[in-house]
Structure formats: structure tokens, C-alpha cells
Write a protein that holds these residues in place. Structure first.
Motif, PDB file in Angstrom:
ATOM      1  N   SER A  25       0.789  -1.305  -0.022  1.00 25.61           N
ATOM      2  CA  SER A  25      -0.025  -0.121   0.018  1.00 25.61           C
ATOM      3  C   SER A  25       0.799   1.243   0.093  1.00 25.61           C
ATOM      4  O   SER A  25       0.316   2.332  -0.715  1.00 25.61           O
ATOM      5  CB  SER A  25      -0.991   0.085   1.054  1.00 25.61           C
ATOM      6  OG  SER A  25      -0.401   0.019   2.203  1.00 25.61           O
ATOM      7  N   PRO A 166      -8.979   5.335   3.440  1.00 27.75           N
ATOM      8  CA  PRO A 166      -9.503   4.812   2.120  1.00 27.75           C
ATOM      9  C   PRO A 166     -10.272   3.567   2.288  1.00 27.75           C
ATOM     10  O   PRO A 166      -9.833   2.701   3.315  1.00 27.75           O
ATOM     11  CB  PRO A 166      -8.346   4.639   1.216  1.00 27.75           C
ATOM     12  CG  PRO A 166      -7.254   5.533   1.710  1.00 27.75           C
ATOM     13  CD  PRO A 166      -7.480   5.609   3.351  1.00 27.75           C
ATOM     14  N   PHE A 167     -11.199   3.274   1.831  1.00 27.50           N
ATOM     15  CA  PHE A 167     -12.166   2.315   2.025  1.00 27.50           C
ATOM     16  C   PHE A 167     -11.711   0.973   1.983  1.00 27.50           C
ATOM     17  O   PHE A 167     -11.631   0.183   2.780  1.00 27.50           O
ATOM     18  CB  PHE A 167     -13.448   2.275   1.213  1.00 27.50           C
ATOM     19  CG  PHE A 167     -14.284   1.135   1.247  1.00 27.50           C
ATOM     20  CD1 PHE A 167     -15.180   0.991   2.498  1.00 27.50           C
ATOM     21  CD2 PHE A 167     -14.178   0.347   0.279  1.00 27.50           C
ATOM     22  CE1 PHE A 167     -15.957  -0.109   2.661  1.00 27.50           C
ATOM     23  CE2 PHE A 167     -15.192  -0.972   0.527  1.00 27.50           C
ATOM     24  CZ  PHE A 167     -16.004  -1.016   1.641  1.00 27.50           C
ATOM     25  N   PHE A 168     -10.832   0.725   0.473  1.00 28.31           N
ATOM     26  CA  PHE A 168     -10.431  -0.609   0.305  1.00 28.31           C
ATOM     27  C   PHE A 168      -9.127  -0.884   1.242  1.00 28.31           C
ATOM     28  O   PHE A 168      -8.892  -1.999   1.681  1.00 28.31           O
ATOM     29  CB  PHE A 168     -10.112  -0.438  -1.173  1.00 28.31           C
ATOM     30  CG  PHE A 168     -11.209  -0.811  -2.087  1.00 28.31           C
ATOM     31  CD1 PHE A 168     -11.982  -1.768  -2.222  1.00 28.31           C
ATOM     32  CD2 PHE A 168     -11.678   0.516  -2.789  1.00 28.31           C
ATOM     33  CE1 PHE A 168     -13.286  -1.917  -2.902  1.00 28.31           C
ATOM     34  CE2 PHE A 168     -12.922   0.381  -3.774  1.00 28.31           C
ATOM     35  CZ  PHE A 168     -13.407  -0.641  -3.737  1.00 28.31           C
ATOM     36  N   LEU A 169      -8.494   0.106   1.454  1.00 31.69           N
ATOM     37  CA  LEU A 169      -7.377  -0.217   2.570  1.00 31.69           C
ATOM     38  C   LEU A 169      -7.828  -0.615   3.889  1.00 31.69           C
ATOM     39  O   LEU A 169      -7.437  -1.694   4.754  1.00 31.69           O
ATOM     40  CB  LEU A 169      -6.585   0.966   2.680  1.00 31.69           C
ATOM     41  CG  LEU A 169      -5.156   0.744   3.686  1.00 31.69           C
ATOM     42  CD1 LEU A 169      -4.345  -0.223   2.789  1.00 31.69           C
ATOM     43  CD2 LEU A 169      -4.354   2.244   3.544  1.00 31.69           C
ATOM     44  N   SER A 170      -9.083   0.079   4.254  1.00 35.46           N
ATOM     45  CA  SER A 170      -9.630  -0.343   5.509  1.00 35.46           C
ATOM     46  C   SER A 170     -10.289  -1.745   5.490  1.00 35.46           C
ATOM     47  O   SER A 170     -10.021  -2.627   6.374  1.00 35.46           O
ATOM     48  CB  SER A 170     -10.851   0.674   5.941  1.00 35.46           C
ATOM     49  OG  SER A 170      -9.959   1.896   6.249  1.00 35.46           O
ATOM     50  N   LEU A 171     -10.892  -2.090   4.426  1.00 36.47           N
ATOM     51  CA  LEU A 171     -11.546  -3.213   4.206  1.00 36.47           C
ATOM     52  C   LEU A 171     -10.513  -4.579   4.244  1.00 36.47           C
ATOM     53  O   LEU A 171     -10.831  -5.404   5.061  1.00 36.47           O
ATOM     54  CB  LEU A 171     -12.291  -3.341   2.963  1.00 36.47           C
ATOM     55  CG  LEU A 171     -13.118  -4.722   2.502  1.00 36.47           C
ATOM     56  CD1 LEU A 171     -14.003  -5.225   3.512  1.00 36.47           C
ATOM     57  CD2 LEU A 171     -13.542  -4.648   1.115  1.00 36.47           C
ATOM     58  N   THR A 172      -9.471  -4.196   3.712  1.00 34.45           N
ATOM     59  CA  THR A 172      -8.352  -5.123   3.536  1.00 34.45           C
ATOM     60  C   THR A 172      -7.707  -5.454   4.794  1.00 34.45           C
ATOM     61  O   THR A 172      -7.557  -6.463   5.219  1.00 34.45           O
ATOM     62  CB  THR A 172      -7.287  -4.789   2.408  1.00 34.45           C
ATOM     63  OG1 THR A 172      -7.890  -4.560   1.105  1.00 34.45           O
ATOM     64  CG2 THR A 172      -6.072  -5.861   2.238  1.00 34.45           C
ATOM     65  N   LEU A 207     -14.298   0.798   9.260  1.00 39.23           N
ATOM     66  CA  LEU A 207     -15.266   0.420   8.274  1.00 39.23           C
ATOM     67  C   LEU A 207     -16.535   1.257   8.573  1.00 39.23           C
ATOM     68  O   LEU A 207     -17.470   1.822   7.956  1.00 39.23           O
ATOM     69  CB  LEU A 207     -15.527  -1.030   7.929  1.00 39.23           C
ATOM     70  CG  LEU A 207     -14.443  -1.919   7.155  1.00 39.23           C
ATOM     71  CD1 LEU A 207     -14.846  -3.176   6.996  1.00 39.23           C
ATOM     72  CD2 LEU A 207     -14.399  -1.331   5.749  1.00 39.23           C
ATOM     73  N   TYR A 210     -16.194   4.701   8.139  1.00 41.79           N
ATOM     74  CA  TYR A 210     -16.290   5.126   6.815  1.00 41.79           C
ATOM     75  C   TYR A 210     -17.597   5.353   6.549  1.00 41.79           C
ATOM     76  O   TYR A 210     -18.147   6.352   5.795  1.00 41.79           O
ATOM     77  CB  TYR A 210     -15.729   4.072   5.905  1.00 41.79           C
ATOM     78  CG  TYR A 210     -15.511   4.578   4.481  1.00 41.79           C
ATOM     79  CD1 TYR A 210     -14.184   5.052   4.332  1.00 41.79           C
ATOM     80  CD2 TYR A 210     -16.338   4.268   3.812  1.00 41.79           C
ATOM     81  CE1 TYR A 210     -14.132   5.583   2.929  1.00 41.79           C
ATOM     82  CE2 TYR A 210     -16.141   4.656   2.461  1.00 41.79           C
ATOM     83  CZ  TYR A 210     -15.112   5.231   2.012  1.00 41.79           C
ATOM     84  OH  TYR A 210     -14.988   5.512   0.683  1.00 41.79           O
ATOM     85  N   LYS A 223     -10.571  10.073  -3.027  1.00 45.89           N
ATOM     86  CA  LYS A 223      -9.333   9.766  -3.838  1.00 45.89           C
ATOM     87  C   LYS A 223      -8.207   9.893  -3.350  1.00 45.89           C
ATOM     88  O   LYS A 223      -7.153   9.883  -4.165  1.00 45.89           O
ATOM     89  CB  LYS A 223      -9.827  10.052  -5.311  1.00 45.89           C
ATOM     90  CG  LYS A 223     -11.230   9.865  -5.510  1.00 45.89           C
ATOM     91  CD  LYS A 223     -11.451  10.445  -7.010  1.00 45.89           C
ATOM     92  CE  LYS A 223     -13.023  10.119  -7.640  1.00 45.89           C
ATOM     93  NZ  LYS A 223     -13.325  10.697  -8.974  1.00 45.89           N
TER      94      LYS A 223
END
Length: 251
Positions: A25, A166-172, A207, A210, A223
Motif C-alpha cells: 500500500s 481509504p475504504f479498500f485499505l480499511s476493508l483489506t 469500516l 467510513y 480519492k
């Protein structure tokens, strides 16, 4: 029907993939440093902390300490190499004062790690005792690093913006914590359960935040580039530039 060991290996492989994604990341940040040939106000502390954490987990997973933990060794070995690359890039483009700071901290970390390795190998002669001693260090450092998003979470609540999360970083990060927690429960390992269980919990909280503050965040702010973690002790205060978010990884 798959055995428990087979299921554990599958979960561990998935965990390796998720952890690898988290370790990658910071790449956009270092590409920017490389292009600008300057580190600006970027801090190396999170990378130095992750570097030490990876060394501890690699040692923990070695056969001489905790046998049958090759998947812990592989991902943290990869993390160790990536953190070394990040630190090298930082060192190349940092001013002399920052370079000296990095060298001093690295020296302390290497002396500490050498002392742990020598003390455990020479002083303890059973897997149980070695696992306990190294595991305690891993839990302490791992838990501290997993707590690093707390400063960013506080920033989100204060600004009502998810710009730095960032959403996808938190999700991962959440999935990574869950995956390694499941891995540890399949063949119970308290030293892996504690930091990764904490990581899963904090990932879930990120999450939740978010979804609570996404609508109040200007769309152009969602973004932002991905950054490596800021530690809890680096929480922004009045008059200081707000840090970007990221996630530490450890097994």
C-alpha cells in the motif's frame, strides 16, 4: 473432507495474499518521493516500526522457536524486504539530519533484535519457552502497531471526513485481521490471536466510521493516495499537517 491443518494452510495462504496487499500500500507514496527526489515532511517512523515487527515475527515462525509456522515466516519475510526497500528510498532522498535519525533507530532495533535472538537461543532450550518469550514481544509490538489507526479514526470523527481513511485499505485491513485470527484459532496460538484479533476489531471500527462519514466527505477527497500508518503517538494536533492513513501488518 479437509483436515484442520489443510484448512489452516488455506486460510494462511489467503492471509499471505491480504498481508502482501497491505505491505504494498505505501508504493504510491514512495513513487512520489522517487519522482520528487525529496521526502518533504514524510516520517520514516512507521516503516522503522514495521521493519522491527517483521523481524520479530520471522524469528517467531522459525522452526527453532515455533515449528510449523512457515506461512508466518513467508509473509513477514516479504514484509521485511519491502520495508527495507522503503527505508532505503527514504534514506537516499532524506536530508542528513533525517538520515542520521534513521541510522540511529535502525542500530537500536538491530541490537535489540540480536539480543533477543541470542538470549532466546542460548538461554532457552524448549520450543514452549522460546515461543512464550518471543511471542510476548510480538504481541506487545504487534498490538501497538495495530492500534496505530486510532489517530486516523480520531481525525475522521473530528473532521467528519474519510479523506485519510481509504475504504479498500480499511476493508483489506479488516479481512487480514479476521483471516489471521481464524488461522490462529484453528491451531490455537494466543500470540497470533491477540494482535490480529485487535486488528480485526479496529478494522471493523474503521469500516463503521467510513459508512458514518462517507456522505459528509466531499467526493474529490475520497480519492486520496494511500500512505503507510501513522502511530498513535503521531496524532495530529493544532498547527500540524494532518497525516495520511495506512495500516501496519503483522502476524
Amino acid at each position: 473432507m479437509l483436515s484442520t491443518n489443510a484448512i489452516r494452510n488455506i486460510v494462511g495462504i489467503i492471509g499471505n495474499v491480504l498481508s502482501f496487499a497491505l505491505f504494498l500500500s505505501p508504493v504510491p507514496t514512495f513513487v512520489k518521493i522517487w519522482k520528487r527526489k525529496a521526502v518533504e515532511d514524510f516520517s520514516p517512523i512507521p516503516y522503522l516500526a514495521t521493519f522491527l515487527n517483521c523481524m520479530l515475527w520471522v524469528f517467531y515462525g522459525l522452526p527453532v522457536v515455533h515449528p510449523n509456522s512457515i506461512l508466518i515466516v513467508t509473509i513477514n519475510g516479504i514484509g521485511f524486504v519491502l520495508e527495507a526497500i522503503y527505508l532505503t528510498i527514504f534514506f537516499i532522498y532524506a536530508p542528513n539530519r533525517s538520515r542520521l535519525k534513521v541510522l540511529k533507530i535502525l542500530a537500536v532495533e538491530l541490537v535489540f533484535m540480536g539480543s533477543v535472538v541470542a538470549g532466546v537461543i542460548a538461554g532457552e532450550h524448549t520450543y514452549k519457552k522460546r515461543t512464550f518469550i518471543v511471542g510476548i514481544f510480538c504481541v506487545i509490538f504487534g498490538s501497538c502497531m495495530y492500534a496505530s489507526p486510532l489517530s486516523v479514526m480520531r481525525l475522521v470523527i473530528r473532521t467528519k471526513s474519510v479523506k485519510y481513511m481509504p475504504f479498500f485499505l480499511s476493508l483489506t485491513a479488516f479481512l487480514n485481521g479476521v483471516c489471521w485470527t481464524v488461522y490462529a484459532f484453528l491451531k490455537f496460538d494466543i500470540f497470533v490471536v491477540i494482535p490480529n484479533g485487535l486488528g480485526a476489531l479496529l478494522g471493523a471500527m474503521q469500516l463503521l466510521l467510513y459508512f458514518c462519514y462517507y456522505r459528509s466527505t466531499p467526493q474529490e477527497e475520497t480519492k486520496g493516495e494511500l500512505q503507510l500508518p501513522v502511530s498513535a503517538s503521531m496524532a495530529p494536533s493544532a498547527g500540524h499537517k494532518e497525516p495520511k492513513n495506512g495500516v501496519s501488518v503483522q502476524r
